[in-house]
Design an enzyme around this catalytic site. Structure first.
Site, PDB file in Angstrom:
ATOM      1  N   LYS A  22       0.849  -1.193   0.000  1.00  0.00           N
ATOM      2  CA  LYS A  22       0.000   0.000   0.000  1.00  0.00           C
ATOM      3  C   LYS A  22       0.885   1.243   0.000  1.00  0.00           C
ATOM      4  CE  LYS A  22      -4.307   1.138   2.393  1.00  0.00           C
ATOM      5  NZ  LYS A  22      -4.958   1.040   3.716  1.00  0.00           N
TER       6      LYS A  22
HETATM    7  C1  E4P Z   1      -8.326   2.116   3.628  1.00  0.00           C
HETATM    8  O1  E4P Z   1      -7.532   1.377   3.133  1.00  0.00           O
HETATM    9  C2  E4P Z   1      -8.135   2.796   4.905  1.00  0.00           C
HETATM   10  O2  E4P Z   1      -7.434   1.914   5.761  1.00  0.00           O
HETATM   11  C3  E4P Z   1      -9.414   3.142   5.613  1.00  0.00           C
HETATM   12  O3  E4P Z   1     -10.536   2.778   4.853  1.00  0.00           O
HETATM   13  C4  E4P Z   1      -9.465   4.523   6.180  1.00  0.00           C
HETATM   14  O4  E4P Z   1     -10.705   4.710   6.810  1.00  0.00           O
HETATM   15  P1  E4P Z   1     -10.964   5.933   7.807  1.00  0.00           P
HETATM   16  O5  E4P Z   1     -11.051   7.189   6.995  1.00  0.00           O
HETATM   17  O6  E4P Z   1     -12.284   5.621   8.457  1.00  0.00           O
HETATM   18  O7  E4P Z   1      -9.817   5.951   8.765  1.00  0.00           O
END
Ligand code: E4P
Length: 217
Positions: free
Chosen positions: A83
């Site tokens: 990622k």
């Molecule tokens: C996605 O890969 C992220 O880990 C996640 O969806 C972020 O979500 P949040 O904005 O609720 O922290």
């Protein structure tokens, strides 16, 4: 539509995985902090549990260092998806790591133009953050719709991974628009099963059944 679980909590992943609800997992540095676990150890456990892609995020900000971290994370298991943040350096690292044959999830996407660049850099997944756009009074679903249109116009193979999902309506709208994947916290996935009329109807059936005096077993 594929369901990824957005957590690093092993028990929560295992519960949903046993029901066949888990096509993959996404983590991020904040979720690792919340889990209180070592990133390499917990990510390995998740990869052993789940067959699909498991996103593990780099924390370097320069392309060369991102590539090095990405390669180290990829050694954890075959189903690791590296990622990377949607920065210029992240796009350079994406090009390099996908060129090596790794799966890459480009994260922190807040505009359709960013998503266009990620697709051109060969990203396996693009993660537009719905909830965080809603937080600043923009419509996160408009972004999912725009990316779907653009990717379809040009037949990009990058999968739209609708992220920062906070509600069951985000899941429904993502499915309507045709996001390839949603990643949601375990409680949001479990809430998809809830409907007040289901509970009300079940109460009525059980009450009427008690009045029959019958037993099935
Ligand atoms: C996605 O890969 C992220 O880990 C996640 O969806 C972020 O979500 P949040 O904005 O609720 O922290």
């Amino acid at each position: 539509m594929k369901f990824f679980v957005d957590t690093a909590e092993i028990d929560a992943i295992a519960e949903l995985n046993d029901l066949g609800m888990v096509d993959g997992v996404t983590t991020n540095p904040s979720l690792i902090l919340k889990s209180g676990r070592d990133i390499l150890e917990v990510t390995k456990e998740i990869c052993d549990l789940v067959d699909g892609p498991v996103s593990a995020e780099v924390v370097a900000t320069k392309a060369d260092a991102m590539i090095a971290e990405g390669r180290k994370l990829a050694e954890i298991a075959e189903n690791i998806t590296i990622k990377l943040p949607l920065t210029w350096d992240g796009l350079k690292a994406c090009k390099e790591l996908t060129g090596d044959g790794h799966m890459v999830n480009v994260t922190l996407c807040f505009s359709a133009n960013q998503a266009l660049l990620a697709a051109k850099a060969g990203a396996t997944f693009i993660s537009p953050f719905i909830g965080r756009l809603d937080d600043i009074n923009l419509d996160g679903m408009d972004l999912i719709e725009d990316i779907r249109t653009i990717y379809d116009n040009y037949h990009f193979e990058t999968q739209i991974l609708a992220a920062s999902i906070r509600s069951v309506n985000h899941v429904l709208e993502s499915a309507r628009i045709g996001a390839d994947v949603i990643t949601a916290p375990p409680d949001v996935i479990k809430k998809l099963a809830f409907h007040p009329l289901t509970d009300k109807g079940l109460d009525q059936f059980l009450s009427d059944w008690a009045k029959t005096g019958q037993k099935i077993l």
